[in-house]
Motif scaffolding. Structure first.
Motif, mmCIF file in Angstrom:
data_model
loop_
_atom_site.group_PDB
_atom_site.id
_atom_site.type_symbol
_atom_site.label_atom_id
_atom_site.label_comp_id
_atom_site.label_asym_id
_atom_site.label_seq_id
_atom_site.Cartn_x
_atom_site.Cartn_y
_atom_site.Cartn_z
ATOM 1 N N ALA A 125 36.232 54.474 17.531
ATOM 2 C CA ALA A 125 35.982 53.070 17.849
ATOM 3 C C ALA A 125 37.178 52.426 18.542
ATOM 4 N N ILE A 126 38.360 53.008 18.329
ATOM 5 C CA ILE A 126 39.593 52.468 18.916
ATOM 6 C C ILE A 126 40.317 53.597 19.629
ATOM 7 N N VAL A 127 40.558 53.411 20.898
ATOM 8 C CA VAL A 127 41.197 54.479 21.692
ATOM 9 C C VAL A 127 42.338 53.909 22.533
ATOM 10 N N GLN A 158 45.545 44.686 35.743
ATOM 11 C CA GLN A 158 45.721 43.423 35.031
ATOM 12 C C GLN A 158 45.290 43.548 33.568
ATOM 13 N N VAL A 159 44.183 44.257 33.346
ATOM 14 C CA VAL A 159 43.677 44.447 31.973
ATOM 15 C C VAL A 159 44.634 45.343 31.196
ATOM 16 N N ILE A 160 45.170 46.365 31.865
ATOM 17 C CA ILE A 160 46.125 47.262 31.209
ATOM 18 C C ILE A 160 47.342 46.473 30.737
ATOM 19 N N MET A 161 47.783 45.518 31.562
ATOM 20 C CA MET A 161 48.924 44.677 31.193
ATOM 21 C C MET A 161 48.589 43.806 29.979
ATOM 22 N N GLU A 162 47.363 43.286 29.962
ATOM 23 C CA GLU A 162 46.942 42.465 28.831
ATOM 24 C C GLU A 162 46.893 43.297 27.537
ATOM 25 N N ILE A 163 46.415 44.547 27.660
ATOM 26 C CA ILE A 163 46.355 45.434 26.489
ATOM 27 C C ILE A 163 47.770 45.692 25.972
ATOM 28 N N ALA A 164 48.681 45.957 26.905
ATOM 29 C CA ALA A 164 50.072 46.231 26.521
ATOM 30 C C ALA A 164 50.727 44.992 25.907
ATOM 31 N N GLY A 165 50.247 43.807 26.290
ATOM 32 C CA GLY A 165 50.816 42.571 25.758
ATOM 33 C C GLY A 165 50.446 42.332 24.302
ATOM 34 N N ARG A 166 49.362 42.966 23.835
ATOM 35 C CA ARG A 166 48.937 42.899 22.425
ATOM 36 C C ARG A 166 48.739 41.460 21.924
ATOM 37 N N LYS A 171 45.649 39.831 22.507
ATOM 38 C CA LYS A 171 44.243 39.662 22.152
ATOM 39 C C LYS A 171 43.564 41.035 22.075
ATOM 40 N N ILE A 172 42.471 41.066 21.349
ATOM 41 C CA ILE A 172 41.739 42.325 21.188
ATOM 42 C C ILE A 172 40.819 42.499 22.385
ATOM 43 N N ILE A 173 41.008 43.604 23.096
ATOM 44 C CA ILE A 173 40.253 43.867 24.327
ATOM 45 C C ILE A 173 39.397 45.122 24.137
ATOM 46 N N THR A 174 38.155 45.023 24.589
ATOM 47 C CA THR A 174 37.248 46.177 24.474
ATOM 48 C C THR A 174 36.944 46.754 25.851
ATOM 49 N N ASP A 175 36.621 48.018 25.872
ATOM 50 C CA ASP A 175 36.239 48.712 27.096
ATOM 51 C C ASP A 175 34.836 48.252 27.484
ATOM 52 N N GLU A 176 34.667 47.761 28.702
ATOM 53 C CA GLU A 176 33.376 47.212 29.118
ATOM 54 C C GLU A 176 32.288 48.284 29.216
ATOM 55 N N LEU A 236 40.532 48.754 22.742
ATOM 56 C CA LEU A 236 41.592 49.467 23.462
ATOM 57 C C LEU A 236 42.978 49.080 22.955
ATOM 58 N N VAL A 237 43.872 50.083 22.851
ATOM 59 C CA VAL A 237 45.280 49.834 22.515
ATOM 60 C C VAL A 237 46.137 50.560 23.550
#
Length: 259
Positions: A199-201, A218-226, A228-233, A239-240
């Motif tokens: 469920a989390i990759v 841009q999304v990768i940067m947001e994921i790295a920023g930790r 907000k919780i972001i999901t794979d569309e 995603l982490v």
């Protein structure tokens, strides 16, 4: 200790990823067992079925043997009756009485003949059932042997993994208690709907783990920023970033070694 709602997004992501790693380890242990528990259960059912069949066949033979005894008793009674009528024929007063006794004797002889025919048929039935019993017993012995082998195989695996699995199950439940209920529900829902229960990759080489779909920079940067919780569309997985995943993996590997 901070309340569940007071923790940061990063702490939530780490907690969720830890839970995923624990549950994935439980999945690995269960995959080692594979279909063995079901195989054992199927074999147990088959052995029980064969035993039931043997019991029924033995009961059928007993019924037929009782039928043979009944027919033999009938034959004995008929012979006794024939002997009695034959003796009476010696003292008859006329042909009418003699003929009447002759008919009775003839009837008893037919009864004996019919009973002997039935006995022959019953004995053939018994032989046929004994053949089926021998075949069934052979099959039962083979299935029992196979069952013992599979049980031993399963017992060995359980002995190796049962303690670790239970410790991991307890740890999974403990981790769930420290995560918001809505996130746990979301995690479980995703885990049920995706392949391999992941469920989390982490993001790997610009794509979500196990996926070929590229994630925008841009999304990768947001994921790295930790933040907000972001999901794979595409898959719906949470995603982490790679660093967080590596850090938690190292931490959990140390924990797993203790089990």
């Amino acid at each position: 200790m901070a309340k569940k709602n007071d923790v940061t997004v990063e702490e939530k992501l780490r907690a969720l990823y830890d839970l995923q790693l624990v549950d994935s380890r439980i999945d690995e242990i269960r995959n080692v067992r594979g279909e063995l528990p079901l195989e054992v259960e199927d074999l147990e059912d088959e052995v029980a079925g064969l035993n039931t069949r043997l019991e029924k066949l033995e009961a059928d033979i007993e019924v037929v043997e009782n039928d043979i005894k009944t027919k033999k008793n009938l034959i004995d009674e008929a012979k006794t009756t024939i002997k009695k009528y034959s003796e009476q024929q010696k003292n008859v007063r006329n042909n009418r009485e003699f003929n009447a006794l002759s008919k009775e004797i003839e009837f008893q002889e037919l009864e004996i003949e019919l009973a002997e025919k039935h006995i022959k048929e019953y004995k053939a039935q018994i032989e046929q059932k004994k053949e089926v019993i021998a075949q069934t017993q052979e099959r039962l012995d083979e299935r029992k042997k196979h069952l013992d082998h599979k049980k031993n195989e399963l017992d060995e695996i359980l002995a190796e993994t049962e303690k670790e699995e239970q410790a991991l199950i307890d740890k999974s439940a403990e981790y769930e208690q420290n995560i918001e209920e809505r996130l746990v529900k979301a995690y479980k829902r995703i885990r049920t709907n995706v392949k391999n229960g992941l469920a989390i990759v982490p993001v790997e080489r610009g794509a979500s783990g196990g996926s070929y779909f590229t994630i925008p920079p841009q999304v990768i940067m947001e994921i790295a920023g930790r933040k907000k919780i972001i999901t794979d569309e595409h898959s719906g997985r949470i995603l982490v970033d790679e660093d967080l995943a590596r850090e938690e993996q190292e931490k959990m590997d140390s924990l797993f070694k203790k089990f």
